[in-house]
Design a protein around this motif. Structure first.
Motif, PDB file in Angstrom:
ATOM      1  N   HIS A 224       0.838  -1.205   0.000  1.00 39.36           N
ATOM      2  CA  HIS A 224       0.000   0.000   0.000  1.00 39.36           C
ATOM      3  C   HIS A 224       0.872   1.254   0.000  1.00 39.36           C
ATOM      4  O   HIS A 224       0.609   2.214  -0.725  1.00 39.36           O
ATOM      5  CB  HIS A 224      -0.910   0.025   1.228  1.00 39.36           C
ATOM      6  N   GLN A 225       1.889   1.234   0.836  1.00 38.25           N
ATOM      7  CA  GLN A 225       2.778   2.390   0.921  1.00 38.25           C
ATOM      8  C   GLN A 225       3.452   2.643  -0.436  1.00 38.25           C
ATOM      9  O   GLN A 225       3.558   3.796  -0.876  1.00 38.25           O
ATOM     10  CB  GLN A 225       3.842   2.165   2.002  1.00 38.25           C
ATOM     11  N   GLU A 226       3.861   1.572  -1.097  1.00 46.40           N
ATOM     12  CA  GLU A 226       4.509   1.706  -2.404  1.00 46.40           C
ATOM     13  C   GLU A 226       3.554   2.327  -3.427  1.00 46.40           C
ATOM     14  O   GLU A 226       3.935   3.217  -4.201  1.00 46.40           O
ATOM     15  CB  GLU A 226       4.974   0.334  -2.908  1.00 46.40           C
ATOM     16  N   VAL A 227       2.296   1.858  -3.426  1.00 47.28           N
ATOM     17  CA  VAL A 227       1.299   2.389  -4.365  1.00 47.28           C
ATOM     18  C   VAL A 227       1.056   3.869  -4.104  1.00 47.28           C
ATOM     19  O   VAL A 227       1.014   4.690  -5.026  1.00 47.28           O
ATOM     20  CB  VAL A 227      -0.027   1.601  -4.272  1.00 47.28           C
TER      21      VAL A 227
ATOM     22  N   THR B  19       2.941   6.106  -2.692  1.00 43.05           N
ATOM     23  CA  THR B  19       4.065   6.987  -3.042  1.00 43.05           C
ATOM     24  C   THR B  19       4.128   7.224  -4.555  1.00 43.05           C
ATOM     25  O   THR B  19       4.802   8.138  -5.016  1.00 43.05           O
ATOM     26  CB  THR B  19       5.411   6.405  -2.558  1.00 43.05           C
ATOM     27  N   ARG B  20       3.401   6.398  -5.320  1.00 45.01           N
ATOM     28  CA  ARG B  20       3.325   6.577  -6.782  1.00 45.01           C
ATOM     29  C   ARG B  20       1.926   7.043  -7.199  1.00 45.01           C
ATOM     30  O   ARG B  20       1.496   6.820  -8.330  1.00 45.01           O
ATOM     31  CB  ARG B  20       3.665   5.258  -7.483  1.00 45.01           C
ATOM     32  N   LEU B  21       1.237   7.702  -6.293  1.00 45.09           N
ATOM     33  CA  LEU B  21      -0.135   8.134  -6.566  1.00 45.09           C
ATOM     34  C   LEU B  21      -0.199   9.072  -7.771  1.00 45.09           C
ATOM     35  O   LEU B  21      -1.196   9.093  -8.503  1.00 45.09           O
ATOM     36  CB  LEU B  21      -0.703   8.824  -5.317  1.00 45.09           C
ATOM     37  N   HIS B  22       0.888   9.815  -8.005  1.00 45.73           N
ATOM     38  CA  HIS B  22       0.925  10.747  -9.138  1.00 45.73           C
ATOM     39  C   HIS B  22       0.885  10.031 -10.494  1.00 45.73           C
ATOM     40  O   HIS B  22       0.629  10.652 -11.527  1.00 45.73           O
ATOM     41  CB  HIS B  22       2.193  11.619  -9.054  1.00 45.73           C
ATOM     42  N   ASP B  23       1.129   8.707 -10.500  1.00 50.44           N
ATOM     43  CA  ASP B  23       1.088   7.934 -11.754  1.00 50.44           C
ATOM     44  C   ASP B  23      -0.340   7.626 -12.207  1.00 50.44           C
ATOM     45  O   ASP B  23      -0.540   7.194 -13.346  1.00 50.44           O
ATOM     46  CB  ASP B  23       1.839   6.604 -11.597  1.00 50.44           C
ATOM     47  N   TYR B  24      -1.311   7.830 -11.314  1.00 52.19           N
ATOM     48  CA  TYR B  24      -2.700   7.493 -11.639  1.00 52.19           C
ATOM     49  C   TYR B  24      -3.473   8.737 -12.088  1.00 52.19           C
ATOM     50  O   TYR B  24      -3.184   9.852 -11.659  1.00 52.19           O
ATOM     51  CB  TYR B  24      -3.394   6.861 -10.428  1.00 52.19           C
ATOM     52  N   SER B  25      -4.464   8.505 -12.942  1.00 55.50           N
ATOM     53  CA  SER B  25      -5.327   9.598 -13.406  1.00 55.50           C
ATOM     54  C   SER B  25      -6.616   9.676 -12.588  1.00 55.50           C
ATOM     55  O   SER B  25      -7.153  10.758 -12.380  1.00 55.50           O
ATOM     56  CB  SER B  25      -5.683   9.394 -14.885  1.00 55.50           C
ATOM     57  N   TRP B  26      -7.110   8.497 -12.178  1.00 55.13           N
ATOM     58  CA  TRP B  26      -8.389   8.422 -11.470  1.00 55.13           C
ATOM     59  C   TRP B  26      -8.282   7.514 -10.248  1.00 55.13           C
ATOM     60  O   TRP B  26      -7.560   6.516 -10.274  1.00 55.13           O
ATOM     61  CB  TRP B  26      -9.479   7.836 -12.386  1.00 55.13           C
ATOM     62  N   VAL B  27      -9.056   7.877  -9.217  1.00 55.42           N
ATOM     63  CA  VAL B  27      -9.287   6.985  -8.075  1.00 55.42           C
ATOM     64  C   VAL B  27     -10.769   6.643  -8.064  1.00 55.42           C
ATOM     65  O   VAL B  27     -11.612   7.543  -8.064  1.00 55.42           O
ATOM     66  CB  VAL B  27      -8.886   7.642  -6.733  1.00 55.42           C
ATOM     67  N   PHE B  28     -11.092   5.356  -8.075  1.00 55.81           N
ATOM     68  CA  PHE B  28     -12.472   4.876  -7.985  1.00 55.81           C
ATOM     69  C   PHE B  28     -12.740   4.417  -6.554  1.00 55.81           C
ATOM     70  O   PHE B  28     -12.007   3.576  -6.025  1.00 55.81           O
ATOM     71  CB  PHE B  28     -12.693   3.700  -8.930  1.00 55.81           C
ATOM     72  N   ILE B  29     -13.813   4.960  -5.952  1.00 52.31           N
ATOM     73  CA  ILE B  29     -14.201   4.541  -4.600  1.00 52.31           C
ATOM     74  C   ILE B  29     -15.713   4.353  -4.577  1.00 52.31           C
ATOM     75  O   ILE B  29     -16.459   5.257  -4.952  1.00 52.31           O
ATOM     76  CB  ILE B  29     -13.779   5.567  -3.523  1.00 52.31           C
TER      77      ILE B  29
END
Length: 254
Positions: free
Chosen positions: A48-51, A53-63
């Motif tokens: 989770h921590q690894e993901v 720290t790379r949050l800027h690589d994603y365009s969308w978050v689905f919740i």
């Protein structure tokens, strides 16, 4: 006479989530039998921590749930990660939207219908090339969205941010209520609560009027053998209550 006067309604939500629902039922004259069936806790790991720290690589978050929002932002705080300015949020439901707003963010996409398959279809119609998606989920969440993303070759990563736990301590009390015919209506606000109820009482209570907050929950109830299922036109707690009062004011009279 109040629409739910003397009607004994089973509420299966957790204490904090159920409070306003219980108050609404009691205001209509109903008698609440409260048996929280599930609890929720943070799911954390090094991955989770690894993901994050790379949050800027994603365009969308689905919740797709308020719990998803809560635990996602809990992880962000734990790892001191800020939401990148370009990141957009796709969510389902007014309660999820409100929880997102509480953290200072607006939803960039909300489907017209409050279930995952409609969400995926509508989103991909509008955004056929959405960029990488981070899908936030619980341990018992359905796989409708991941399957759709995979079928459409959309790049996504699923991250389970909370675990859904069964509250077995309520089982004896729940069984007694069902076996002694003390319940006039069941209420379910997620497929997980349906499955939790069935795991505790097995095939008992299948004929009790069953009020489900939306079609996904109703489909699960049908699969589990319930025979008297009702779904409101809009998938919210106030409309679920309205559906119950209509039922007992009309066809549900005994």
């Amino acid at each position: 006479m109040q629409p739910l006067q003397g009607k004994r309604i089973l509420v299966t939500r957790g204490q904090s989530q159920a409070r306003s629902f219980i108050e609404r039922i009691e205001a209509e004259g109903g008698v609440v039998y409260h048996a929280p069936l599930l609890s929720f806790q943070l799911n954390d790991s090094e991955s989770h921590q690894e993901v994050l720290t790379r949050l800027h690589d994603y365009s969308w978050v689905f919740i797709t749930s308020a719990n998803g929002v809560k635990f996602f932002f809990e992880l962000l705080k734990k790892y001191s990660v800020k939401v990148p300015p370009h990141l957009k949020f796709a969510i389902i439901g007014s309660k999820t939207e409100k929880r997102l707003n509480d953290f200072g963010f607006q939803a960039d996409f909300i489907p017209s219908k409050y279930h995952a398959s409609s969400m995926g279809e509508e989103f991909l119609e509008k955004k056929p090339l959405p960029g990488p998606i981070l899908y936030i989920r619980g341990s018992r969440s359905r796989d409708a969205l991941p399957r759709m993303f995979a079928d459409k070759s959309v790049f996504f990563h699923s991250m389970t941010v909370y675990d859904t736990l069964l509250l077995e301590d309520k089982k004896p009390e729940l069984l007694t209520w069902i076996q002694e015919g003390k319940i006039d209506a069941l209420t379910f606000t997620s497929p997980s609560t349906v499955r939790a109820f069935v795991s505790m009482v097995k095939d008992q209570g299948a004929g009790i009027p069953c009020f489900c907050i939306g079609p996904t929950t109703a489909n699960e109830a049908e699969k589990c053998g319930f025979t008297n299922i009702h779904v409101p036109e809009q998938f919210t707690i106030p409309h679920l209550l309205k559906q119950m009062t209509y039922y007992f004011s009309n066809e549900g009279k005994r």
